[in-house]
Design an enzyme around this catalytic site. Structure first.
Site, short mmCIF file in Angstrom:
data_model
loop_
_atom_site.label_atom_id
_atom_site.label_comp_id
_atom_site.label_asym_id
_atom_site.label_seq_id
_atom_site.Cartn_x
_atom_site.Cartn_y
_atom_site.Cartn_z
N ASP A 17 47.34 38.95 37.10
CA ASP A 17 45.86 39.63 37.13
C ASP A 17 44.52 38.88 36.66
O ASP A 17 44.54 38.12 35.67
CB ASP A 17 45.77 40.87 36.17
CG ASP A 17 47.07 41.52 36.24
OD1 ASP A 17 48.02 41.18 37.09
OD2 ASP A 17 47.14 42.52 35.47
N GLU A 191 48.44 50.97 37.37
CA GLU A 191 47.85 49.76 36.48
C GLU A 191 46.42 49.55 36.88
O GLU A 191 46.14 49.77 38.14
CB GLU A 191 48.92 48.57 36.65
CG GLU A 191 50.28 48.85 36.29
CD GLU A 191 51.27 47.66 36.11
OE1 GLU A 191 52.05 47.40 35.07
OE2 GLU A 191 51.31 46.72 37.22
#
Ligand code: FRU
Length: 468
Positions: A17, A191
């Protein structure tokens, strides 16, 4: 494997990420989930790079390293302009990182700050600043909410698919404000939430809040459009509840910049998927970020939809290869062949499918492999077919055809396609429909070719080499 030319990759090791996207003192900061010790997920830390133009990145040392058995998971960064935290030193506002520590017993939210333009961070002695005894509580996205003059922290209770909101006046002491969810059990863990206000295109003064959450088991992140009063998010009832960000497999954990230097809301995603992120065939790095994309809302028949547009800065990396106006496929293909194509190109094309059942553009193409970006008239769908895109055997989950509904406007399909060493990002309908996919062709497979049946033709075509 050649490195991407206009996509961010770590010098070596694993990336997932994007984290802590923030602009401060003329620099864009990208932090990222990083394994500095290996090319698969583990030892998660925050890698770091800066850029002045969103195109060329300077790599910096790891900003937040795993410590005492706690990994540093995803989070965000803000500039504390008004020194609400009292962490200012030397007259410069602090750059504050808020992130999850993943310890053996629980996940907690923590704060580290920098007084030297992000070059070094100090973990605050009050960390963790939010701990609720949960093993699945993570990914804080923090922003300043001016109407309530408070900071808002958006996190997920991943396993129960719930977004949580906390508020604070000083970034250090937080109060639980509300929860949003739970989501569909089919989604798997939620998420990397993000929440921001976006203008509605062509409706001056109209703005709505967008809540995005990544959905591990589904093909794409979800988003909700609604209202946020600083404590509670309420989705607009008339706007659909099954809205998806991207129709490809490889756009995950997108995060928008904090303190972007102009009015734009820009985000960047991670281009991979947990099904195969650890085995994609690149080295000595693994994992790349998407191109930065500007966000807006557009009104369609069913309500408001998120649209993504590659940031204008990318145009500075272009070198024209080909431009042709209305023409037939044979002539266009002759011109395309003459350019030799490229590894890293932008293709802007307006196709008129007419009666063609399928109308596609092959990119990264050679005799034995190609990626197809196309229009399926019978299903009225845009697709990316990566079944023969190059290396695909590293994971059974990788090869496939990814589809998204699309409608022709005046009989035309306008596409902007960003191709790089190992990726294809397709923007249709001015970014209302997006497909982002990794591909792993050979370096020599550079061809671009139009493959349409029937009487399809080209209204306009431009190809650029894209290399900052
Ligand atoms: C999303 C994610 C986050 C977590 C991070 C760990 O890809 O699973 O929820 O913070 O990756 O690397």
């Amino acid at each position: 494997m050649l490195r991407p030319r206009h996509h961010f990759t770590p010098p070596r090791g694993f990336l997932n990420d994007p984290n802590g996207l923030v602009h401060y003192a003329g620099e864009f900061h990208v932090f990222y989930q990083h394994n500095p010790l290996g090319d698969t997920w583990g030892h998660m830390s925050w890698g770091h790079a800066v850029s002045r133009d969103l195109l060329r990145w300077e790599h910096l040392p790891v900003a937040l390293a795993e410590r005492d058995g706690a990994m540093i998971f995803s989070g965000s960064a803000v500039v504390d302009w008004q020194n609400t935290s009292g962490l200012c030193a030397g007259g410069e506002p602090p750059l504050v990182a808020l992130y999850t520590e993943h310890g053996p017993a629980e996940q907690t939210q923590n704060l580290a700050y920098s007084n030297d333009r992000g070059r070094t961070f100090v973990r605050h002695r009050d960390s963790p600043i939010v701990a609720i005894g949960s093993r699945d509580f993570r990914d804080p996205k923090v922003f300043w909410h001016e109407p309530t003059r408070s900071w808002v922290m958006v996190t997920v209770l991943a396993a129960i698919r719930t977004v949580r909101f906390d508020v604070s006046h000083d970034l250090l002491r937080w109060e639980h404000a509300s929860d949003f969810g739970p989501g569909d059990p089919e989604d798997g863990p939620w998420e990397c939430p993000d929440l921001f206000l976006l203008p509605v295109e062509a409706e001056p003064g109209q703005r709505r809040w967008v809540l995005k959450v990544d959905v591990q088991r589904a093909e794409s992140a979800r988003y909700f459009v609604g209202d946020f009063d600083g404590r509670v998010f309420v989705p607009d009832p008339e706007i659909g509840h099954d809205l998806r960000v991207d129709g490809g497999r490889d756009f995950y954990a997108a995060q928008s910049f904090s303190d972007f230097p102009d009015e734009r809301r820009v985000w960047i995603g991670w281009m991979s998927h947990w099904d195969y992120a650890n085995v994609v065939p690149t080295s000595p790095w693994r994992g790349q970020l998407s191109i930065p994309r500007e966000l807006r809302l557009v009104r369609v028949a069913g309500g408001l939809r998120l649209a993504q547009r590659p940031v204008g800065e990318l145009a500075l990396a272009r070198t024209p290869l080909l431009r042709c106006a209305a023409t037939d496929l044979t002539a266009a293909n002759r011109d395309l062949a003459a350019t030799g194509g490229g590894v890293a190109v932008e293709i802007d094309v307006e196709l008129v499918p007419c009666h063609a059942a399928t109308c596609a553009i092959a990119v990264r193409s050679a005799a034995h492999e190609r990626t197809l970006v196309g229009f399926d008239a019978a299903r009225s769908e845009l697709f990316v077919d990566r079944t023969r895109s190059g290396a695909t055997a590293f994971s059974p989950a990788f090869p496939g055809v990814h589809r998204r509904p699309v409608s022709l406007v005046g009989g035309r399909l306008a596409l902007r396609i960003f191709v790089d060493t190992c990726s294809v990002e397709v923007f249709a309908e001015d970014g209302r429909t997006v497909l982002s996919d990794l591909v792993f062709p050979e370096a020599a497979s550079t061809g671009i070719e139009l493959l349409c049946d029937g009487d399809a033709h080209v209204r306009s075509l431009e190809v650029f080499q894209l290399e900052p």
